[in-house]
Design a protein around this motif. Structure first.
Motif, PDB file in Angstrom:
ATOM      1  N   VAL A   1      -8.302   7.760  -3.937  1.00 10.85           N
ATOM      2  CA  VAL A   1      -8.004   9.179  -3.760  1.00 10.85           C
ATOM      3  C   VAL A   1      -8.490   9.614  -2.388  1.00 10.85           C
ATOM      4  O   VAL A   1      -9.644   9.379  -2.016  1.00 10.85           O
ATOM      5  N   SER A   2      -7.592  10.212  -1.625  1.00 12.02           N
ATOM      6  CA  SER A   2      -7.899  10.671  -0.271  1.00 12.02           C
ATOM      7  C   SER A   2      -8.184  12.171  -0.275  1.00 12.02           C
ATOM      8  O   SER A   2      -7.422  12.957  -0.835  1.00 12.02           O
TER       9      SER A   2
ATOM     10  N   ILE B   1       0.861  -1.173   0.000  1.00  8.15           N
ATOM     11  CA  ILE B   1       0.000   0.000   0.000  1.00  8.15           C
ATOM     12  C   ILE B   1       0.902   1.230   0.000  1.00  8.15           C
ATOM     13  O   ILE B   1       1.656   1.451   0.967  1.00  8.15           O
ATOM     14  N   ALA B   2       0.850   1.997  -1.092  1.00 10.22           N
ATOM     15  CA  ALA B   2       1.782   3.108  -1.288  1.00 10.22           C
ATOM     16  C   ALA B   2       1.012   4.413  -1.429  1.00 10.22           C
ATOM     17  O   ALA B   2       0.051   4.494  -2.211  1.00 10.22           O
ATOM     18  N   LYS B   3       1.446   5.438  -0.693  1.00  6.94           N
ATOM     19  CA  LYS B   3       0.766   6.739  -0.744  1.00  6.94           C
ATOM     20  C   LYS B   3       1.705   7.808  -1.267  1.00  6.94           C
ATOM     21  O   LYS B   3       2.846   7.930  -0.821  1.00  6.94           O
ATOM     22  N   GLN B   4       1.199   8.586  -2.239  1.00  6.13           N
ATOM     23  CA  GLN B   4       1.929   9.722  -2.791  1.00  6.13           C
ATOM     24  C   GLN B   4       0.943  10.894  -2.866  1.00  6.13           C
ATOM     25  O   GLN B   4      -0.044  10.830  -3.596  1.00  6.13           O
ATOM     26  N   ASP B   5       1.194  11.927  -2.084  1.00  8.46           N
ATOM     27  CA  ASP B   5       0.280  13.074  -1.991  1.00  8.46           C
ATOM     28  C   ASP B   5      -1.108  12.597  -1.548  1.00  8.46           C
ATOM     29  O   ASP B   5      -1.227  12.037  -0.482  1.00  8.46           O
ATOM     30  N   ASP B   6      -2.127  12.768  -2.420  1.00 10.52           N
ATOM     31  CA  ASP B   6      -3.478  12.366  -2.023  1.00 10.52           C
ATOM     32  C   ASP B   6      -3.920  11.046  -2.664  1.00 10.52           C
ATOM     33  O   ASP B   6      -5.085  10.682  -2.611  1.00 10.52           O
ATOM     34  N   THR B   7      -2.978  10.329  -3.263  1.00  7.26           N
ATOM     35  CA  THR B   7      -3.310   9.085  -3.968  1.00  7.26           C
ATOM     36  C   THR B   7      -2.689   7.884  -3.275  1.00  7.26           C
ATOM     37  O   THR B   7      -1.490   7.865  -2.984  1.00  7.26           O
ATOM     38  N   VAL B   8      -3.524   6.888  -3.023  1.00 11.07           N
ATOM     39  CA  VAL B   8      -3.067   5.625  -2.431  1.00 11.07           C
ATOM     40  C   VAL B   8      -3.256   4.524  -3.474  1.00 11.07           C
ATOM     41  O   VAL B   8      -4.365   4.315  -3.982  1.00 11.07           O
ATOM     42  N   THR B   9      -2.185   3.831  -3.779  1.00 10.45           N
ATOM     43  CA  THR B   9      -2.235   2.739  -4.751  1.00 10.45           C
ATOM     44  C   THR B   9      -1.917   1.428  -4.038  1.00 10.45           C
ATOM     45  O   THR B   9      -0.962   1.354  -3.261  1.00 10.45           O
ATOM     46  N   ILE B  10      -2.726   0.427  -4.314  1.00  4.71           N
ATOM     47  CA  ILE B  10      -2.520  -0.893  -3.708  1.00  4.71           C
ATOM     48  C   ILE B  10      -2.057  -1.859  -4.794  1.00  4.71           C
ATOM     49  O   ILE B  10      -2.747  -2.053  -5.807  1.00  4.71           O
TER      50      ILE B  10
ATOM     51  N   VAL C   1      -9.093   9.381   3.342  1.00  8.41           N
ATOM     52  CA  VAL C   1     -10.196  10.210   3.829  1.00  8.41           C
ATOM     53  C   VAL C   1     -11.283  10.282   2.766  1.00  8.41           C
ATOM     54  O   VAL C   1     -10.991  10.498   1.576  1.00  8.41           O
ATOM     55  N   VAL C   2     -12.528  10.104   3.179  1.00  9.15           N
ATOM     56  CA  VAL C   2     -13.677  10.140   2.279  1.00  9.15           C
ATOM     57  C   VAL C   2     -14.553  11.339   2.641  1.00  9.15           C
ATOM     58  O   VAL C   2     -14.914  11.528   3.807  1.00  9.15           O
ATOM     59  N   ASP C   3     -14.871  12.161   1.647  1.00 10.14           N
ATOM     60  CA  ASP C   3     -15.783  13.295   1.840  1.00 10.14           C
ATOM     61  C   ASP C   3     -16.501  13.533   0.514  1.00 10.14           C
ATOM     62  O   ASP C   3     -16.032  14.273  -0.347  1.00 10.14           O
ATOM     63  N   ASP C   4     -17.650  12.849   0.346  1.00 11.30           N
ATOM     64  CA  ASP C   4     -18.369  12.897  -0.924  1.00 11.30           C
ATOM     65  C   ASP C   4     -19.672  13.683  -0.849  1.00 11.30           C
ATOM     66  O   ASP C   4     -20.522  13.595  -1.746  1.00 11.30           O
ATOM     67  N   GLY C   5     -19.841  14.469   0.199  1.00 11.98           N
ATOM     68  CA  GLY C   5     -21.067  15.233   0.366  1.00 11.98           C
ATOM     69  C   GLY C   5     -22.131  14.483   1.137  1.00 11.98           C
ATOM     70  O   GLY C   5     -23.009  15.097   1.759  1.00 11.98           O
ATOM     71  N   LYS C   6     -22.074  13.168   1.119  1.00  8.91           N
ATOM     72  CA  LYS C   6     -23.031  12.345   1.858  1.00  8.91           C
ATOM     73  C   LYS C   6     -22.410  11.766   3.121  1.00  8.91           C
ATOM     74  O   LYS C   6     -23.079  11.626   4.144  1.00  8.91           O
TER      75      LYS C   6
ATOM     76  N   LEU D   1     -13.069   8.015   7.214  1.00 10.41           N
ATOM     77  CA  LEU D   1     -11.736   7.561   6.825  1.00 10.41           C
ATOM     78  C   LEU D   1     -11.643   6.056   7.032  1.00 10.41           C
ATOM     79  O   LEU D   1     -12.435   5.459   7.770  1.00 10.41           O
ATOM     80  N   TYR D   2     -10.675   5.458   6.352  1.00 10.25           N
ATOM     81  CA  TYR D   2     -10.467   4.020   6.518  1.00 10.25           C
ATOM     82  C   TYR D   2      -8.997   3.680   6.333  1.00 10.25           C
ATOM     83  O   TYR D   2      -8.219   4.447   5.759  1.00 10.25           O
ATOM     84  N   ASP D   3      -8.630   2.500   6.835  1.00  9.79           N
ATOM     85  CA  ASP D   3      -7.270   1.998   6.721  1.00  9.79           C
ATOM     86  C   ASP D   3      -7.161   1.209   5.417  1.00  9.79           C
ATOM     87  O   ASP D   3      -7.813   0.171   5.262  1.00  9.79           O
ATOM     88  N   PRO D   4      -6.345   1.680   4.463  1.00  9.06           N
ATOM     89  CA  PRO D   4      -6.280   1.002   3.159  1.00  9.06           C
ATOM     90  C   PRO D   4      -5.590  -0.354   3.189  1.00  9.06           C
ATOM     91  O   PRO D   4      -5.666  -1.110   2.218  1.00  9.06           O
TER      92      PRO D   4
END
Length: 287
Positions: A230-231, A205-214, A259-264, A268-271
């Protein structure tokens, strides 16, 4: 590790003891010590009964899994055996101590991690190189049990060899995970490992800026991209934490989160535990 694996560890430790000249009550004392000490750090699950502030994530595998408490747990089992079985064999203390050390140390290698150095260091230490349920461990211990049934005279030998092979498996699996981690660590801001059930295969699980790629990867094949997440790094986490304290605990406990913020929903969750479109370690509030 899971409860079944820890129980099997205890039974395998008991199997290493030469019991030829022991009375029945002595055998029972060694069995209770080996299995009981292999399970006792997980007594922290009872903290759910009084957890009103969302701290269970930090309490579980926290101070009870500290390496500094291992002799205390061994002493507890030793005193229990003294009271029940009327035996003062000092080997019980050392067997119990070894069993607790194995429990706490083996948990370090799971993605879940432990508070191994609490109370001096509150960081959750995790290597992620061994799955919580490791079928290779089960196969090795099962083989030792079968061989011991066929040749009871050599029973301790088979169980001792089981520990040798499990240690080798741990070293090989962790070395490969370490090499993979270093490959990704050079290219990404943050990296975490989560071992798959298939030996020598890992989720990276790799994070770069706001992107997490598994990725799914091992040393013998090209990496396979599984998910791109995308966080929402600019989300109002203070508001989330005020409404759901468990979210703050998860944020502190995890190496990093999405982090999740979609208006609804805001959450957050552990990837590291992301499978089939969701992670089983998550905290949300509805908008």
């Amino acid at each position: 590790m899971d409860t079944i694996t820890h129980t099997l560890f205890g039974l395998t430790l008991y199997g290493t003891v030469d019991k030829k000249n022991m009375e029945k009550k002595e055998k029972r004392a060694f069995l209770v010590t080996a299995v009981g000490a292999s399970l006792i750090p997980d007594i922290d699950v009872i903290s759910r009964l009084w957890d009103t502030t969302g701290q269970y994530q930090m309490w579980h595998r926290g101070i009870t899994h500290s390496i500094f408490l291992t002799p205390l747990w061994a002493a507890v089992l030793f005193l229990i055996c003294m009271a029940i079985f009327k035996t003062k064999d000092k080997r019980l203390f050392f067997l119990g101590w070894l069993a607790v050390v194995i429990h706490n140390t083996s948990d370090l290698f799971n993605a879940w991690g432990t508070g191994y150095l609490e109370p001096f260091l509150n960081t959750r230490i995790t290597f992620g190189t061994i799955p919580i349920v490791d079928l290779v461990f089960w196969a090795i211990m099962g083989t030792a049990f079968i061989l011991s049934r066929k040749n009871k005279q050599k029973s301790p030998y088979y169980f001792r060899m089981a520990w040798v092979f499990m240690t080798l498996h741990l070293i090989i699996q962790t070395t490969q995970g370490f090499l993979l981690y270093n490959q990704y660590d050079e290219k990404y801001d943050e990296v975490a490992l989560s071992a798959n059930f298939v030996p020598w295969t890992y989720s990276v699980i790799a994070k770069q800026d706001d992107t997490v790629t598994i990725f799914q990867d091992n040393l013998f094949q090209k990496e396979k991209e599984q998910y791109v997440l995308v966080s929402k790094e600019d989300a109002d986490l203070d508001y989330l934490f005020s409404q759901r304290p468990e979210a703050k605990t998860l944020y502190q406990w995890s190496p990093f989160v999405v982090v999740v913020d979609d208006g609804k929903r805001l959450g957050l969750y552990d990837p590291r535990f992301y499978r089939d479109g969701q992670s089983f370690l998550y905290e949300y509030i509805e908008r």
